[in-house]
Scaffold this active site. Structure first.
Site, PDB file in Angstrom:
ATOM      1  N   ARG A 101       0.857  -1.189   0.000  1.00 54.16           N
ATOM      2  CA  ARG A 101       0.000   0.000   0.000  1.00 54.16           C
ATOM      3  C   ARG A 101       0.889   1.234   0.000  1.00 54.16           C
ATOM      4  O   ARG A 101       1.967   1.233   0.597  1.00 54.16           O
ATOM      5  CB  ARG A 101      -0.871   0.051   1.270  1.00 54.16           C
ATOM      6  CG  ARG A 101      -2.053  -0.865   1.273  1.00 54.16           C
ATOM      7  CD  ARG A 101      -2.942  -0.550   2.486  1.00 54.16           C
ATOM      8  NE  ARG A 101      -3.519   0.778   2.396  1.00 54.16           N
ATOM      9  CZ  ARG A 101      -4.669   1.059   1.793  1.00 54.16           C
ATOM     10  NH1 ARG A 101      -5.381   0.099   1.264  1.00 54.16           N
ATOM     11  NH2 ARG A 101      -5.119   2.306   1.733  1.00 54.16           N
ATOM     12  N   HIS A 119      12.941  -2.199  -1.327  1.00 54.64           N
ATOM     13  CA  HIS A 119      12.546  -2.346  -2.732  1.00 54.64           C
ATOM     14  C   HIS A 119      13.571  -3.247  -3.425  1.00 54.64           C
ATOM     15  O   HIS A 119      14.776  -3.050  -3.250  1.00 54.64           O
ATOM     16  CB  HIS A 119      12.480  -0.981  -3.420  1.00 54.64           C
ATOM     17  CG  HIS A 119      12.053  -1.098  -4.842  1.00 54.64           C
ATOM     18  ND1 HIS A 119      10.742  -1.338  -5.201  1.00 54.64           N
ATOM     19  CD2 HIS A 119      12.765  -1.081  -5.997  1.00 54.64           C
ATOM     20  CE1 HIS A 119      10.667  -1.441  -6.519  1.00 54.64           C
ATOM     21  NE2 HIS A 119      11.883  -1.284  -7.027  1.00 54.64           N
ATOM     22  N   ASP A 155       8.780   4.745  -3.765  1.00 56.04           N
ATOM     23  CA  ASP A 155      10.127   4.227  -4.060  1.00 56.04           C
ATOM     24  C   ASP A 155      11.121   5.366  -4.285  1.00 56.04           C
ATOM     25  O   ASP A 155      11.914   5.349  -5.232  1.00 56.04           O
ATOM     26  CB  ASP A 155      10.094   3.311  -5.310  1.00 56.04           C
ATOM     27  CG  ASP A 155       9.246   2.064  -5.081  1.00 56.04           C
ATOM     28  OD1 ASP A 155       9.069   1.668  -3.918  1.00 56.04           O
ATOM     29  OD2 ASP A 155       8.762   1.487  -6.071  1.00 56.04           O
TER      30      ASP A 155
END
Ligand code: GRF
Length: 212
Positions: A101, A119, A155
């Protein structure tokens, strides 16, 4: 120095291997003076949630839809609920570990410099949900993982730790993901220790450790 253990909340959506690695490394003394006070998922059937329960960790889930309102919660409504739950646990650090999310700006600001995300690529290359596929399609020769501070963009926040792996010609998404995952489990612990030390500053985009 904190005179109580640092309180870590881990947010997950899936299998939770990064959460397990963090828990294992705390137990092994590799993340000193810290504890996971809560594992929270947006999915009640996340395998990682069951694993967390089995190891005696506190767990919680907040669904994206409200049966009371009979609709999906807005991002802000969801994050208000999240804030409400987290307030009881007084987290020093929130670790997103496969949490699928996007957090609202209000939430991010509330916990500024206290939210980390993992990530599975070397950001800023290959952001997004399918990094390994993108890495292979692009023909990159090196990949890896990034632990970064969470800011208002996806990100994007200041990079705390990156670890690299080679990409082989024979790689499939699975073989690459497996190789990167090994590094993820190491990188998250490194990043948590850096942040919990408190001995850092964020200058612009740059996360840097202060000289002792
Ligand atoms: C990891 O590859 C992480 O980088 C990505 O989602 C995956 C989560 O894996 N954001 P797990 O749930 O920690 O096993």
């Amino acid at each position: 120095m904190m005179n109580r253990k640092a309180r870590i909340v881990v947010l997950i959506s899936g299998r939770g291997s990064n959460m397990v690695a963090i828990a294992d490394n705390i137990d092994a003394g590799l993340i000193p003076d810290a504890e996971i006070v809560l594992v929270l998922s947006n999915k009640d059937d996340a395998p990682g949630l069951q694993i967390a329960r089995e190891r005696g960790l506190h767990t919680w889930f907040i669904r994206a839809s409200s049966s009371f309102l009979e609709r999906k919660l807005t991002r802000e409504e969801y994050d208000e609920q999240l804030k409400g739950v987290l307030a009881d646990y007084e987290p020093d650090l929130i670790c997103l570990a496969g949490f699928m999310r996007i957090l609202s700006p209000g939430f991010v600001q509330e916990y500024q410099n206290r939210i980390l995300n993992i990530h599975p690529s070397l950001l800023p290359a290959f952001p997004g949900e399918d990094a390994h596929t993108d890495v292979l399609a692009y023909g990159a020769k090196v990949s890896g993982c990034t632990i970064h501070m969470v800011d208002e963009q996806v990100d994007h926040g200041p990079i705390v730790v990156q670890r690299t792996v080679p990409v082989h010609e024979s790689d499939t998404k699975k073989t690459l993901a497996d190789r990167v995952l090994v590094e993820e489990h190491i990188a998250y612990t490194e990043a948590i220790n850096m942040v919990l030390s408190g001995n850092f500053e964020v200058v612009g985009r740059r996360f840097q450790l202060k000289e002792l």
